[in-house]
Design a protein around this motif. Structure first.
Motif, mmCIF file in Angstrom:
data_model
loop_
_atom_site.group_PDB
_atom_site.id
_atom_site.type_symbol
_atom_site.label_atom_id
_atom_site.label_comp_id
_atom_site.label_asym_id
_atom_site.label_seq_id
_atom_site.Cartn_x
_atom_site.Cartn_y
_atom_site.Cartn_z
ATOM 1 N N LYS A 315 -15.939 33.304 6.227
ATOM 2 C CA LYS A 315 -15.533 34.573 6.080
ATOM 3 C C LYS A 315 -14.107 34.622 6.076
ATOM 4 O O LYS A 315 -13.326 35.527 5.405
ATOM 5 C CB LYS A 315 -15.989 35.402 7.288
ATOM 6 N N ARG A 318 -12.709 33.007 2.581
ATOM 7 C CA ARG A 318 -12.854 33.952 1.051
ATOM 8 C C ARG A 318 -11.699 34.853 0.887
ATOM 9 O O ARG A 318 -11.432 35.174 -0.241
ATOM 10 C CB ARG A 318 -14.248 34.822 1.441
ATOM 11 N N ASN A 323 -6.876 31.762 -3.387
ATOM 12 C CA ASN A 323 -8.240 31.869 -4.234
ATOM 13 C C ASN A 323 -7.849 32.842 -5.337
ATOM 14 O O ASN A 323 -6.840 33.949 -5.320
ATOM 15 C CB ASN A 323 -9.227 32.889 -3.369
ATOM 16 N N LEU A 328 -12.843 29.954 -4.350
ATOM 17 C CA LEU A 328 -12.025 28.958 -3.343
ATOM 18 C C LEU A 328 -11.291 28.224 -4.211
ATOM 19 O O LEU A 328 -11.864 27.407 -4.990
ATOM 20 C CB LEU A 328 -13.086 28.560 -2.361
ATOM 21 N N GLU A 347 -19.830 26.822 -2.171
ATOM 22 C CA GLU A 347 -19.939 26.849 -0.730
ATOM 23 C C GLU A 347 -20.972 26.023 -0.175
ATOM 24 O O GLU A 347 -21.135 25.692 1.167
ATOM 25 C CB GLU A 347 -20.205 28.476 -0.394
#
Length: 354
Positions: A315, A318, A323, A328, A347
């Protein structure tokens, strides 16, 4: 004295490194162009060094702002406190701010200098190892937000950086170790010879041998100066300086700023990045072990907090500033002395590592 220069055209500035540097008032005054000076420091540093700096400024009108200590204090409320003080004391565009302290003080003072009357001069006098080798150089200024570290800030360069290694004598051992994480980072990301030098000079560094400390800090500052000169606003190669930081910032934000020191979080972040590189067949396991061994030599953590799982990490990751387009982007070591940025890490792969 070791002196190097960060080359940015008209905004170039010197970095001076020596012992007894805070006793050289003629050096500090060289970088102040008018009579008004405001020193920003904190409750830990002020009793140790504030009077020493003020004694070098007897020809100037000096006031000070003393903030509470700690990463949690790098916030908008204290930024506003600095703004209010400058306005109430009628500081003008020709005033100079002096950041006397560690990374928190340097970052918030630099951001205040960037914003006050659309930009005034500031000087960095870093007093922690971490700020001496990293945050005082390069012009990244910011405050934290509960949802992310350093998300509110500006690129704004100081007029000079004055590094007195004697300030490390009053630095707690844990803070010194945290600073060593950023030192080791330079060896991993782009200077394998420096990494070997650190391995060979561990004992002298721990003993705070003056000439060894000056050489170590100079090599870190030169590495960062070279990178910043090539990419001031992190459009390319400067992003490599964030090795370990994407994971590390997530730890800091999740655990509460200051519970894990920045360098401790970065150390763990570098190990996680190296483990990811091993899983991707980009890094030899033997290189990972050398990284872990050197971090351990300076009492730095290798494991993420036990209560922090994948969802807690992702969380925050991100929201990372690197980014782009929702992808990512992570800095991954491919060898000791070489790192790359990758934006193709799923992820799912991160979940395996975390």
């Amino acid at each position: 004295m070791a002196t190097l220069k960060l080359e940015l055209g008209e905004r170039s500035y010197p970095i001076h490194i020596d012992s007894k540097l805070l006793n050289q008032g003629n050096l500090l005054s060289t970088y102040i162009r008018a009579k008004r000076v405001c020193i920003v420091t904190n409750t830990q540093v002020a009793p140790l060094y504030l009077d020493k700096v003020k004694r070098q400024l007897t020809d100037f009108q000096v006031d000070e702002i003393i903030l509470p200590d700690g990463e949690a204090e790098k916030n908008l409320a204290n930024f506003e406190k600095i703004m209010s003080h400058l306005l109430a004391n009628t500081h003008g565009r020709d005033s100079t701010l002096i950041a006397l302290g560690g990374g928190v003080i340097g970052d918030i003072t630099g951001f205040a200098a960037a914003c006050y009357q659309r930009g005034i001069d500031f000087i960095q006098i870093p007093t922690t190892l971490l700020s001496q080798v990293d945050s005082s150089v390069g012009g990244k200024t910011a405050v934290n937000h509960p949802l992310g570290k350093n998300m509110i800030g500006a690129f704004y360069q100081p007029k000079a950086v004055l590094i007195d290694i004697d300030s490390l004598q009053t630095l707690p051992a844990r803070e010194f170790s945290a600073g060593m994480a950023e030192v080791i980072k330079y060896g991993i990301l782009g200077d394998g010879e420096f990494f070997v030098w650190l391995e060979h000079n561990c004992d002298l560094i721990k003993a705070a041998h003056p000439s060894v400390l000056i050489e170590m800090i100079e090599r870190c500052c030169q590495c960062k100066a070279n990178i910043v000169s090539a990419d001031e606003t992190e459009a390319g190669v400067r992003a490599l300086l964030n090795l370990g930081h994407t994971f590390g910032h997530a730890i800091e934000a999740e655990q509460g700023y200051g519970n894990w020191l920045h360098g401790e979080a970065v150390a763990t972040g570098m190990v996680l990045a190296a483990k990811l590189a091993v899983a991707m067949n980009l890094l030899e396991v033997s290189e990972l072990r050398r990284i872990e061994h050197l971090l351990t030599a300076f009492n730095l953590p290798l494991q993420a907090p036990e209560d922090m799982g994948f969802e807690a990490f992702i969380k925050h990751m991100r929201r990372d500033k690197k980014n782009i387009g929702g992808k990512l982007r992570l800095i991954i070591p491919t060898a000791i002395g070489q790192s790359v940025m990758r934006d193709d890490i799923s992820e799912g792969m991160l979940q395996q590592i975390l």
